[in-house]
Write an enzyme that holds these catalytic residues in place. Structure first.
Site, PDB file in Angstrom:
ATOM      1  N   ASP A 204       0.720  10.584   2.058  1.00 13.52           N
ATOM      2  CA  ASP A 204       0.455   9.880   0.801  1.00 13.52           C
ATOM      3  C   ASP A 204       0.213  10.907  -0.300  1.00 13.52           C
ATOM      4  O   ASP A 204      -0.887  11.062  -0.811  1.00 13.52           O
ATOM      5  CB  ASP A 204      -0.755   8.962   0.968  1.00 13.52           C
ATOM      6  CG  ASP A 204      -0.986   8.088  -0.254  1.00 13.52           C
ATOM      7  OD1 ASP A 204      -0.034   7.854  -1.022  1.00 13.52           O
ATOM      8  OD2 ASP A 204      -2.141   7.651  -0.452  1.00 13.52           O
TER       9      ASP A 204
ATOM     10  N   ASP B 156       1.162  -0.819  -5.047  1.00 14.97           N
ATOM     11  CA  ASP B 156       0.516   0.460  -5.320  1.00 14.97           C
ATOM     12  C   ASP B 156       1.579   1.409  -5.866  1.00 14.97           C
ATOM     13  O   ASP B 156       2.384   1.946  -5.110  1.00 14.97           O
ATOM     14  CB  ASP B 156      -0.094   0.999  -4.025  1.00 14.97           C
ATOM     15  CG  ASP B 156      -0.795   2.333  -4.192  1.00 14.97           C
ATOM     16  OD1 ASP B 156      -0.820   2.861  -5.323  1.00 14.97           O
ATOM     17  OD2 ASP B 156      -1.319   2.845  -3.187  1.00 14.97           O
TER      18      ASP B 156
ATOM     19  N   ASN C 192      -3.757  11.521  -1.831  1.00 12.74           N
ATOM     20  CA  ASN C 192      -4.584  10.382  -1.444  1.00 12.74           C
ATOM     21  C   ASN C 192      -6.032  10.609  -1.859  1.00 12.74           C
ATOM     22  O   ASN C 192      -6.575  11.703  -1.706  1.00 12.74           O
ATOM     23  CB  ASN C 192      -4.487  10.168   0.065  1.00 12.74           C
ATOM     24  CG  ASN C 192      -5.271   8.958   0.520  1.00 12.74           C
ATOM     25  OD1 ASN C 192      -6.476   9.036   0.757  1.00 12.74           O
ATOM     26  ND2 ASN C 192      -4.599   7.837   0.633  1.00 12.74           N
ATOM     27  N   SER C 193      -6.652   9.557  -2.354  1.00 12.51           N
ATOM     28  CA  SER C 193      -7.997   9.659  -2.940  1.00 12.51           C
ATOM     29  C   SER C 193      -9.046  10.186  -1.968  1.00 12.51           C
ATOM     30  O   SER C 193     -10.060  10.748  -2.401  1.00 12.51           O
ATOM     31  CB  SER C 193      -8.435   8.280  -3.443  1.00 12.51           C
ATOM     32  OG  SER C 193      -7.563   7.775  -4.413  1.00 12.51           O
TER      33      SER C 193
ATOM     34  N   SER D  77       0.814  -1.217   0.000  1.00 14.69           N
ATOM     35  CA  SER D  77       0.000   0.000   0.000  1.00 14.69           C
ATOM     36  C   SER D  77       0.845   1.264   0.000  1.00 14.69           C
ATOM     37  O   SER D  77       1.722   1.433   0.853  1.00 14.69           O
ATOM     38  CB  SER D  77      -0.903  -0.003   1.239  1.00 14.69           C
ATOM     39  OG  SER D  77      -1.414   1.279   1.518  1.00 14.69           O
ATOM     40  N   GLY D  78       0.552   2.158  -0.935  1.00 15.92           N
ATOM     41  CA  GLY D  78       1.257   3.434  -0.967  1.00 15.92           C
ATOM     42  C   GLY D  78       0.999   4.264   0.278  1.00 15.92           C
ATOM     43  O   GLY D  78       1.920   4.862   0.839  1.00 15.92           O
ATOM     44  N   LEU D  79      -0.261   4.300   0.711  1.00 16.67           N
ATOM     45  CA  LEU D  79      -0.604   5.040   1.924  1.00 16.67           C
ATOM     46  C   LEU D  79       0.130   4.465   3.130  1.00 16.67           C
ATOM     47  O   LEU D  79       0.746   5.199   3.913  1.00 16.67           O
ATOM     48  CB  LEU D  79      -2.117   4.982   2.156  1.00 16.67           C
ATOM     49  CG  LEU D  79      -2.616   5.465   3.529  1.00 16.67           C
ATOM     50  CD1 LEU D  79      -2.268   6.929   3.755  1.00 16.67           C
ATOM     51  CD2 LEU D  79      -4.116   5.230   3.670  1.00 16.67           C
TER      52      LEU D  79
ATOM     53  N   ARG E 260      -5.720   1.673 -12.568  1.00 12.69           N
ATOM     54  CA  ARG E 260      -6.634   2.179 -11.538  1.00 12.69           C
ATOM     55  C   ARG E 260      -7.292   3.464 -12.016  1.00 12.69           C
ATOM     56  O   ARG E 260      -6.608   4.440 -12.366  1.00 12.69           O
ATOM     57  CB  ARG E 260      -5.863   2.415 -10.245  1.00 12.69           C
ATOM     58  CG  ARG E 260      -6.622   3.142  -9.150  1.00 12.69           C
ATOM     59  CD  ARG E 260      -5.826   3.090  -7.872  1.00 12.69           C
ATOM     60  NE  ARG E 260      -6.215   4.116  -6.924  1.00 12.69           N
ATOM     61  CZ  ARG E 260      -5.760   4.205  -5.676  1.00 12.69           C
ATOM     62  NH1 ARG E 260      -4.894   3.310  -5.244  1.00 12.69           N
ATOM     63  NH2 ARG E 260      -6.144   5.180  -4.873  1.00 12.69           N
TER      64      ARG E 260
ATOM     65  N   HIS F  28     -12.252   2.784  -8.482  1.00  9.77           N
ATOM     66  CA  HIS F  28     -12.197   3.297  -7.113  1.00  9.77           C
ATOM     67  C   HIS F  28     -13.382   4.208  -6.839  1.00  9.77           C
ATOM     68  O   HIS F  28     -13.850   4.919  -7.733  1.00  9.77           O
ATOM     69  CB  HIS F  28     -10.902   4.081  -6.933  1.00  9.77           C
ATOM     70  CG  HIS F  28     -10.390   4.113  -5.524  1.00  9.77           C
ATOM     71  ND1 HIS F  28     -10.841   3.272  -4.538  1.00  9.77           N
ATOM     72  CD2 HIS F  28      -9.451   4.902  -4.925  1.00  9.77           C
ATOM     73  CE1 HIS F  28     -10.215   3.531  -3.407  1.00  9.77           C
ATOM     74  NE2 HIS F  28      -9.372   4.519  -3.619  1.00  9.77           N
TER      75      HIS F  28
ATOM     76  N   ASP G 254       1.117   4.308  -7.314  1.00 11.55           N
ATOM     77  CA  ASP G 254       0.587   5.655  -7.522  1.00 11.55           C
ATOM     78  C   ASP G 254       0.393   5.892  -9.027  1.00 11.55           C
ATOM     79  O   ASP G 254      -0.120   5.029  -9.717  1.00 11.55           O
ATOM     80  CB  ASP G 254       1.492   6.706  -6.879  1.00 11.55           C
ATOM     81  CG  ASP G 254       1.451   6.641  -5.352  1.00 11.55           C
ATOM     82  OD1 ASP G 254       0.454   6.126  -4.816  1.00 11.55           O
ATOM     83  OD2 ASP G 254       2.409   7.093  -4.700  1.00 11.55           O
TER      84      ASP G 254
END
Length: 314
Positions: free
Chosen positions: A74, A101, A138-139, A62-64, A173, A204, A103
């Site tokens: 992130d 991930d 971050n989303s 996970s990037g986060l 993504r 997402h 990004d």
């Protein structure tokens, strides 16, 4: 004539250390299996080993979570080289395939293909690339989420595929719904990314219900496998994903968040009580730490490879 003692230089995108069996394992889970598969978040070697011990068959780097574990936000504050260093430790700590991930690829097509090659060299089985602009955010933070141009992002995907071929699973993504665009935009992008060579689509959503996800799968009609990250719509039963023929569910940040909560509680109690007596029954024992990380193997190796003290006196 080439000196026979010299090793031949591998073709671009290949690496003698890469384990194709892990890529095949990830491909089977995401692209080939008729059963819903699950990937568990890992952000370091320890969390990866725990996920494998729990029974998961694949990991999400996970990037986060990796950014948090390094003390960064992130928002592309951690560099791509820091990311691949962590991925190497994750891959070395388990026998599971790792989907990373990535990004947006940390820049243009050239940055993206460099990232993909390095991830493959460090043991990753796949990479997910999001159609965001660099630097990303971050989303789930704020409302400013500009999307990459479709053609430009498709170029990033093609560059990765040309560099790694089938040695790396490529998940495209789509952030269109996160950015407030309609379903038509998400579907348009999904078709473009499929044409660019993606192996699967990650759609997402930031809604607390899975209605957008279900609507997407209904229109998409299984052209490519669909991957989801139900961080916000976690109350949706898994049966709904199976009914919608979702391929893979990613539990994207839960080990990091669990560790954060537990460490905060332990630190607060030790500071307040000036003792660890009351928290010892609720934390892992040192024996559990040693067992998870296979200290016994090191002991056996020492017995095999190190000279015995009596041998040294002779």
């Amino acid at each position: 004539m080439q000196n026979q003692s010299q090793q031949s230089v591998p073709a671009s995108g290949s690496d003698p250390r890469a384990d194709s069996s892990l890529t095949d394992m990830l491909r089977a889970q995401i692209c080939s299996s008729s059963e819903l598969s699950f990937l568990m978040e890992a952000h370091d070697g320890l969390s990866a080993a725990i996920a494998e011990r729990a029974g998961f068959k694949g990991l999400w780097a996970s990037g986060l979570s990796i950014a948090c574990s390094l003390g960064y936000r992130d928002a592309n504050e951690a560099s791509w080289s820091q990311l691949v260093d962590v991925v190497e430790r994750i891959a070395d700590s388990t026998t599971l395939p790792v989907l990373v991930d990535g990004d947006g690829g940390f820049g243009n097509f050239n940055n993206a293909r460099l990232l993909a090659r390095k991830l493959r060299q460090r043991g990753a089985a796949g990479v997910a690339l999001e159609d965001s602009c660099f630097p990303k955010m971050n989303s789930f933070v704020g409302d400013r989420h500009p999307l990459a141009d479709i053609e430009e992002f498709s170029g990033r995907l093609r560059a990765i595929k040309d560099s790694t071929a089938d040695d790396l699973i490529l998940v495209a993504r789509i952030e269109a719904l996160i950015a407030g665009h309609d379903m038509d935009e998400a579907i348009l992008r999904a078709h473009a990314y499929a044409d660019a060579g993606a192996d699967a689509i990650l759609i997402h959503s930031r809604r607390t219900a899975a209605d957008e996800i279900v609507a997407f799968t209904r229109v998409w009609q299984d052209r490519l496998p669909v991957v989801i990250v139900p961080t916000k719509y976690y109350r949706t039963p898994v049966s709904a994903y199976r009914k919608s023929r979702i391929s893979t569910v990613i539990w994207a940040n839960h080990s990091m968040r669990a560790a954060m909560a537990a460490m905060r509680q332990v630190c607060d109690r030790i500071l307040a009580e000036e003792s660890t007596a009351s928290i010892e029954p609720n934390i892992a024992t040192l024996d559990e730490v040693f067992e998870l990380l296979k200290y016994d193997e090191l002991a056996h190796a020492e017995a095999r490879y190190l000279p015995h003290p009596t041998d040294l006196r002779q």
